[in-house]
Design an enzyme around this catalytic site. Structure first.
Site, mmCIF file in Angstrom:
data_model
loop_
_atom_site.group_PDB
_atom_site.id
_atom_site.type_symbol
_atom_site.label_atom_id
_atom_site.label_comp_id
_atom_site.label_asym_id
_atom_site.label_seq_id
_atom_site.Cartn_x
_atom_site.Cartn_y
_atom_site.Cartn_z
ATOM 1 C CE LYS B 27 37.227 6.164 -0.663
ATOM 2 N NZ LYS B 27 36.870 5.283 0.605
ATOM 3 N NE ARG B 96 41.889 8.814 -0.283
ATOM 4 C CZ ARG B 96 41.211 9.788 -0.697
ATOM 5 N NH1 ARG B 96 39.781 9.691 -0.881
ATOM 6 N NH2 ARG B 96 41.826 10.932 -0.910
ATOM 7 N N GLY B 105 29.289 3.296 7.096
ATOM 8 C CA GLY B 105 29.547 3.237 8.429
ATOM 9 C C GLY B 105 30.967 3.004 8.837
ATOM 10 C CG MET B 107 38.756 5.325 9.884
ATOM 11 S SD MET B 107 40.382 5.065 9.688
ATOM 12 C CE MET B 107 40.840 5.571 8.196
ATOM 13 N NE ARG B 340 31.951 10.082 -7.199
ATOM 14 C CZ ARG B 340 32.046 10.686 -5.736
ATOM 15 N NH1 ARG B 340 31.875 9.825 -4.862
ATOM 16 N NH2 ARG B 340 31.818 11.833 -5.617
ATOM 17 C CG HIS B 455 -8.406 7.050 0.998
ATOM 18 N ND1 HIS B 455 -8.788 8.212 0.606
ATOM 19 C CD2 HIS B 455 -9.235 6.152 0.328
ATOM 20 C CE1 HIS B 455 -9.938 8.091 -0.415
ATOM 21 N NE2 HIS B 455 -10.178 6.863 -0.386
ATOM 22 N NE ARG B 561 -8.408 0.520 -6.779
ATOM 23 C CZ ARG B 561 -7.296 0.907 -6.835
ATOM 24 N NH1 ARG B 561 -6.380 0.627 -5.785
ATOM 25 N NH2 ARG B 561 -6.696 1.548 -7.621
ATOM 26 C CD GLU B 744 -7.209 -9.284 -0.677
ATOM 27 O OE1 GLU B 744 -6.665 -7.983 -0.283
ATOM 28 O OE2 GLU B 744 -8.155 -9.651 -0.961
ATOM 29 C CB SER B 763 -4.251 -10.790 -8.358
ATOM 30 O OG SER B 763 -3.916 -9.661 -8.546
ATOM 31 C CB THR B 766 1.788 -7.204 -2.054
ATOM 32 O OG1 THR B 766 1.758 -5.964 -2.982
ATOM 33 C CG2 THR B 766 2.336 -8.510 -2.836
ATOM 34 C CG ASN B 767 -1.274 -2.546 -1.275
ATOM 35 O OD1 ASN B 767 -0.136 -2.595 -1.398
ATOM 36 N ND2 ASN B 767 -2.190 -1.597 -1.712
ATOM 37 C CG ASP B 768 -5.661 -5.981 2.337
ATOM 38 O OD1 ASP B 768 -5.495 -4.793 2.115
ATOM 39 O OD2 ASP B 768 -6.823 -6.324 2.669
ATOM 40 C CB CYS B 830 -3.436 -6.315 -8.019
ATOM 41 S SG CYS B 830 -4.338 -7.002 -6.755
ATOM 42 C CE1 TYR B 850 -1.921 -8.916 -13.138
ATOM 43 C CE2 TYR B 850 -1.847 -11.088 -13.990
ATOM 44 C CZ TYR B 850 -2.420 -10.107 -13.154
ATOM 45 O OH TYR B 850 -3.687 -10.360 -12.653
#
Lengths: 891, 891
Positions: B27, B96, B105, B107, B340, B455, B561, B744, B763, B766-768, B830, B850
């Site tokens: 500011k 301020r 968080g 004042m 801003r 799902h 899949r 995975e 590959s 990352t979900n599993d 993937c 990729y």
């Protein structure tokens, strides 16, 4: 001068020794050593592993090899006074592979090499037994063709069967010398047809063919796979040992046998073994004649017997351990073919080790290393009387050792009813926490499903109760209250016996023997305790288990599972009320009912563990596990809680999870319902304050389960600390305590530095860590894990022996990261692996402070910890003696 | 000379600039910068963050601070011609906090500091409005007491309500100046009672109290927690900005407003905003008077309007981006209070960025950085017409963006029947693969359970279909075919509308608008493609999805899949036959039925992806997912297969798993049933050979799922290579292909070096990997994950944004280990994270080749990849301009 590729042994001209294992292989070095110290062995020579490396790498033998082999053969002819490939006394040899490490994936031995049509006749003449000569020849052709020329042994067996059929006989021994001579011709014709090559007549060709085959066997896919799995370098290579043949079937002044320098089942220090006059080793195996006890040899061949006794003494003195000997007497002359450290029972191992210390042969360190930790198991549990006849119904997983007989019951309520009055065996498809009351009163547990870490197995081991698990070939008919297996139908109330040490399910009541820990055992364990660095705690959930474990030497509790307390008596009703509460106020009422029960449990455990630390894990399992499942149970609970059964069923269903192992459990429950954490902490601290007032010394260590993030631990720890503050303030007392966490998720291990900022200890929950690291549910792994281990995809069941490459790496990472932040962070293990010797070695190596295991595994873990510590000592100072090096390598 | 702790701004004496953010906070630096370039701001001064650090660390202010503040105040009095704490024109200030990073968080602002009984009267006189003066005074006392003295604002509100009640009025504005004067006295009495201290009358005391409170606010638990979660260093400290107050309610020559330099919803380059004559900002917020369009200001205050237009142009030129301005006109004099970068819609962002390039203001790099990848989502999906009135029934998870209306159906068969004829919305508790046929034909999907990666969510995103998931406040009554929510009951066949971008469930049919990718969009994406290194592929299981994804710029398929193909039409019967086969022969028959279907699917996909790589994952889910569940379904299947329904039920039950996610799935199926792998590989290679013959260029990449050990991959790869060999031999053709694996499981990542020995690509699933690293099931996480994210235990849903500390570390480890063995190992992702911008940045950083994501996320991933690459470029060369630095920092 050319490099040395061939080492002679025997006939007083031995060139090698036991120290040359790398170069001569285990077998070659052993034969050389025996010869060197004056034990009579058939002379021979060993071609070094270096030749193997040069041959496989460069595709040809090094210059000078052929000359050195020729020279060794000539020496061998001189030493035996026989000629290779001719003469009246033809020299026959055995050819074996032998690497520095024993490798079952490699070539079999070829015996009687050197036989051909001419030498066979000479052997017949020399031995005076044409049948023997041609039977040896027939076997040699078959073995050689199979191993060296790739013609499968089956096809020879078929010709042999045809021959017996033609002669109208059933035993091989009923074929005459002429029959066998004819069979050799048929065998050779078969070799020609199948391999396109003639069977080599020239013994030189035979020998070089066998040598090439041995070297080639180093590189078969099977051998490579074996080495890959066992971490043996591909570059070591194998040696070839060529040894002159001796025959025990050359008349009544010949014979063959095996002997142990001490009784391998009791450890008693006397020669023990079996012997046959005028026989070969094969006759013993074929079981045609009953062998004599070794003592009978004193009458039959007194001179050879006394030579054997002297050799046994010499070898035991030399190797400083009980030996297992193979010997042959050829025409009154004794030869030792092999000596190795004798296999022995746990009982014998302990006795031998302790007595050898008393005899001044070995040090207490060596004695401790002489007993494999797993062997202790036999000493701690009842066993089936080995002399009793048994009818085995099924052989399944030896899930919890020991033996027990009892009447069959099919449900836990029935067990609870009959168990206090008569011995019962609980037979279930699988068990769940709700079966606990029935398991407690049963003598043993048998399940059709589940593996070594199924609920039944874990609980049974914890109670030191025998259990056979995963008996898939048993067909249950719960409606009729029977099961059938191996053609028998067993009814409720029938007697069966379980052997939890071998996995056998036995029909009827079989006597068992109750082993008593001997003074020898106590002395050995005291030595072990003196060597180890790793502390050993126990997993115990009750005062009774705690007392048992303490007797076995437990130095505290490493895992007290609070939820097991929830299943006792009618506590489960209050637990269910807590879970199904609609509001915080309702839950508070249920928790208030549970508080005094938990407090009383903790008081009992603290008293039993006076002076020792007690690690208490807060509520861990998914809540669904506590809820009723069938409609009848739901109706029952609805009545008790005064609720609508339909609504209750919906509530129960709402707690259902697709993958409960990965669901709302562990500290996630404490985060969602901090009042549960509050109640448990309150019960712990109040119990601690109360027993401390009685003069008991308490060290509670409160463990937050299933932490994935530092923030979870920080918040749960704050609740625990707040409760402690309040209880201590209200009671005007203070108890030292620790708050820590289980490291049982990969994320916790990977971020252990941040987690350590809020932890006073880590305890590795290697069961769960194995599940998540492998993505493998213990409950479901039975479907394919046996196949994985059986086919070598995995070296071991990772739930039994820690997977060091994967899970172990996380343990190591977490230890390093944690201690990087809190240098003296206390580290332990409370998974099943805490009682597995190989895993214990690893835990020692990564510097943990303690392991924790079920009470009956405590001595196993103590001994394993001592082995690990002694291995360390050797690694830094080097083994004091070759014996120690071997004992360490065998571990 | 003492260090400099105070920086003046405004009145032509500005000492700071935008480059001093670290010292002056965001500011303070912004106000200084505006003043510096000649934009009128109310003058003031900033106390540096250094003072904060010294104060918090040493407990006292540095020497010289008081003198510097006094000097700055004196300058401020001169500049404003007012006096602080006295005189006819009292100087009032705002105080301020302001750190270098925005921190919610911290004042709140304190306004009107400097008021006391004397200056309030002076202000009343000066402004000619006693009501205004005492209302300001009343607010000041309340705000100051709350923020500085810890007396909660609620208590003042109660006194205010009492006062209105006594006067019989309802609005604050109905209270007179005297009422307010009396209220101030009451407020001060309250402060005395609650805090034990008098409210400070002396403006100097007020000011130093406020300064101390600002500095203290840096160390509140809330601020600390915020910094911990956002990785902001505790040592930065906050600055304090003290700014002279200006008032827009000083008569008809005064006013206040907000303005955007370009239209924030369309991007049109014209001044856009709102304005009120004779008003303060609070009046706008209170909504008592309707503000005017900014154009109206030209009539009302023509001089100020033209000044504003000039300031806007100046600021846009200076900041080189559209600005969001706050301004006040006090007695004909314009002041800008804040500028801003303007928030904007995705559409506006794209237009502004492209036009600013055309205007020569920014470079294409900057233009690309100006658009947040997430903003593109709005441009790619239909949206609810913003002008339409809506009745919202529930707001749940925005699981798949877009909007759709349709008639409610409750089961997939009903959907399949009605869907082709009229728009339907499928409403389910949760969906499973068996619902697929119903999902395909529905306009949108609504579920009561499940999270962003349930799902329903995953499948819907894959199809670019809108989905609202986890609507827990909807009560389903499947028996009556209704659901109720927000007091409405919706019957089957009723219209509802889903807004998948906000998670709203709306009653009835609401018009939607179909956005069309604009030429601006295409230009921006072309620039982005020029900058990025990371390739972007798509997850697609059908030729249709492949075509859509290619249109969105996908450069191949990263995840096809194969099991999704199993649910189409009556294929499921053959699949079930395969699973339930009692023998290899029976299984072979079923597989032979599936082979031509899979082959045809692959041919379609290969054609759609002509010239691009296609990664095909072999069968992955637990077999139980394919089996029938209810008794009716089982009876039905039994009839089709000609089997006993009871036996069939037993077979189905045998496939049940306690934790299917950790069960018999992935390559474990291929290990147990190599003929399944064989069939799938055969279908792939035959399809590849066939389309290659048509002139299509194919690059199949075969992916072995759920590998935990190198040996699994080695064995499965051998099957695939064997099939390839056989197919190529039989067809006399050859196709280039790769075999690789999904990483995975944590164990796969930790042992990636060994796995890489058998892999041509990795590959990351990352979900599993997230599931196992956290020990957290996607299907069950909905029970507590929202609470975890909401309460800050986790910064994000780890299934949406990659957990870099845990899961990311495994990705990094595996990449390093894998490339250590195979230097050019192809690496991709993937999981769902491939379409999440923050995750994409991480994947770029660890050097993956990729990412792959659902078709509709492809443009998002392309843009995110460009951002990541540009951030790299800046890191090495440094930002070219402060503007670029800000754009990068905002990412």
């Amino acid at each position: 001068m050319a490099d040395r590729y061939v080492y002679f042994f025997g006939a007083g001209e031995t060139e090698g020794s036991r120290d040359m294992k790398d170069l001569l292989g285990g077998k070659g070095a052993g034969l050389a050593e025996m010869a060197r110290i004056g034990v009579p062995v058939p002379p021979g020579f060993t071609i070094t592993t270096e030749v193997c490396r040069l041959y496989l790498h460069g595709g040809r033998y090094p210059d000078g090899l052929r000359e050195q082999v020729d020279a060794a053969l000539a020496r061998l002819e001189r030493a035996t006074d026989k000629r290779f490939g001719g003469g009246e006394a033809p020299l026959l040899v055995s050819v074996r592979s032998g690497a520095a490490f024993s490798m079952p994936g490699m070539m079999d031995t070829i015996l009687n090499l050197g036989l051909n049509d001419r030498t066979a006749e000479a052997l017949a003449a020399a031995s005076g037994d044409a049948r023997f000569a041609f039977d040896s020849y027939r076997r040699f052709v078959q073995m050689y063709a199979d191993v060296v020329m790739g013609v499968h042994a089956d096809q020879f067996e078929r010709l042999l069967e045809d021959a017996k059929h033609r002669r109208g006989v059933t035993l091989d021994t009923e074929l005459s010398a002429d029959d066998l001579r004819a069979l050799v011709a048929e065998f050779k014709a078969l070799v020609r047809t199948r391999s396109g090559k003639d069977f080599p007549e020239d013994p030189q060709d035979q020998l070089w063919g066998a040598i090439a085959a041995v070297f080639g066997s180093w590189d078969t896919p099977r051998a490579k796979a074996y080495r890959r799995i066992n971490n043996i370098s591909d570059s070591l290579g194998t040696a070839v040992s060529v040894c002159s043949m001796v025959f025990g079937n050359m008349g009544d002044d010949s014979g063959t046998g095996v002997a142990f320098t001490r009784d391998p089942s009791t450890g008693e220090p006397r020669l023990y073994g079996e012997f046959l006059v005028n026989a070969q080793g094969e006759d013993v195996v074929a079981g045609i004649r009953d062998p004599l006890h070794i003592d009978g040899m004193e009458q039959a061949l007194p001179a050879s017997f006394h030579e054997l006794v002297a050799a046994a003494r010499l070898l035991e003195d030399h190797y400083r351990d009980a030996q297992d000997l193979e010997f042959t007497v050829e025409k009154g002359r004794l030869y030792l073919l092999q000596t190795r450290n004798a296999k022995r029972t746990g009982r014998a191992a302990v006795r031998m080790a302790v007595e050898m210390v008393d005899e001044g042969r070995i040090t207490p360190e060596e004695a401790v290393l002489r007993v494999a930790p797993e062997q202790l198991d036999q000493l701690l549990h009842p066993m089936i009387d080995p002399s009793a006849p048994v009818r085995v119904l099924s052989t399944a997983l030896p899930a919890s050792p020991g033996a027990a007989s009892g009447r069959v019951v099919f449900n836990p309520d029935e067990a609870a009813e009959r168990g206090p009055h008569e011995p019962v065996i609980l037979v279930r498809r699988e068990t769940s926490p709700e079966d606990f009351h029935g398991m407690v009163v049963s003598q043993g547990i048998l399940t059709c499903r589940g593996g070594m870490t199924s609920h039944a197995a874990v609980v049974a081991r914890g109670m030191g109760k025998c259990c056979v698990a995963g008996a898939g070939d048993i067909v249950m008919d719960e409606a009729r209250r029977t099961f059938s297996a191996a053609g028998e139908t067993v009814r409720e109330g029938d007697w069966i016996t379980l052997d939890g040490s071998t996995g056998r399910v036995i029909l009827g009541k079989v006597p068992t023997v109750e082993p008593e820990p001997t003074p020898d055992f106590e002395r050995l364990m005291a030595w072990a305790d003196g060597f180890r660095r790793l502390r050993v705690r126990t997993n115990a959930d009750t005062p009774h288990d705690s007392v048992v474990a303490r007797r076995f030497g437990a130095e505290g509790i490493g895992l007290c599972r609070t939820e097991h307390m929830f299943f006792e008596g009618d506590r489960i009703d209050a637990v269910r009320e807590m879970i199904l509460a609609d509001s915080g106020a309702q839950r508070a009422i249920a928790l208030a009912k549970l508080l005094p029960m938990q407090r009383a449990d903790f008081e009992g455990i603290f008293r039993a563990m006076d002076g020792l630390p007690v690690t208490i894990r807060l509520l861990d399992p998914p809540l669904h596990e506590f809820l009723p499942h069938g409609p009848a149970e739901i109706r029952d609970l609805a009545r008790k809680l005064g609720q609508d059964p339909i609504r209750l069923r919906e509530q129960v269903e709402r707690h259902h999870e697709a993958n409960p192992m990965l669901g709302h459990r562990g500290c996630r429950l404490g985060i969602s319902f901090p009042d549960i954490t509050w109640m448990q902490a309150q019960a712990i601290f109040e119990a601690a304050v109360n027993v401390q007032a009685e003069g008991i010394t308490v060290f509670p260590e409160i463990m937050i389960p299933l932490v994935a993030t530092a923030e979870e631990l920080a918040r749960q720890r704050k609740v625990v600390d707040d409760v402690a503050h309040e209880v201590f303030f209200q009671c005007d007392a203070k108890v030292d305590y620790l708050v820590g966490t289980m490291i049982e998720l990969p994320r916790a291990a990977l971020t252990a530095d941040r987690i350590a900022e809020h932890a006073q200890f880590f305890s590795f929950g290697t069961n769960d860590l194995t599940q998540t690291t492998f993505g493998l549910s213990r409950d479901d792994a039975g479907r394919f894990l046996p196949e994985y281990v059986g086919s070598g995809i995995l070296p071991d069941d990772p739930f039994q022996t820690l997977d060091i490459d994967g899970v172990g790496r996380l343990v190591e990472t977490a230890s390093r990261l944690g201690r990087g932040v809190v240098a003296d962070l206390k580290l332990g293990v409370c998974g099943e692996h805490g009682g597995d010797p190989r895993s214990v070695t690893f835990f020692h190596q990564v510097g943990l402070d303690y392991v924790s295991c079920s009470p009956y595994r405590v001595p196993v873990a103590r001994l394993a910890a001592a082995h690990a510590a002694l291995a360390d000592r050797k690694r830094t100072t080097g083994p004091a003696t070759p014996l120690e090096a071997e004992a360490l390598a065998a571990d």
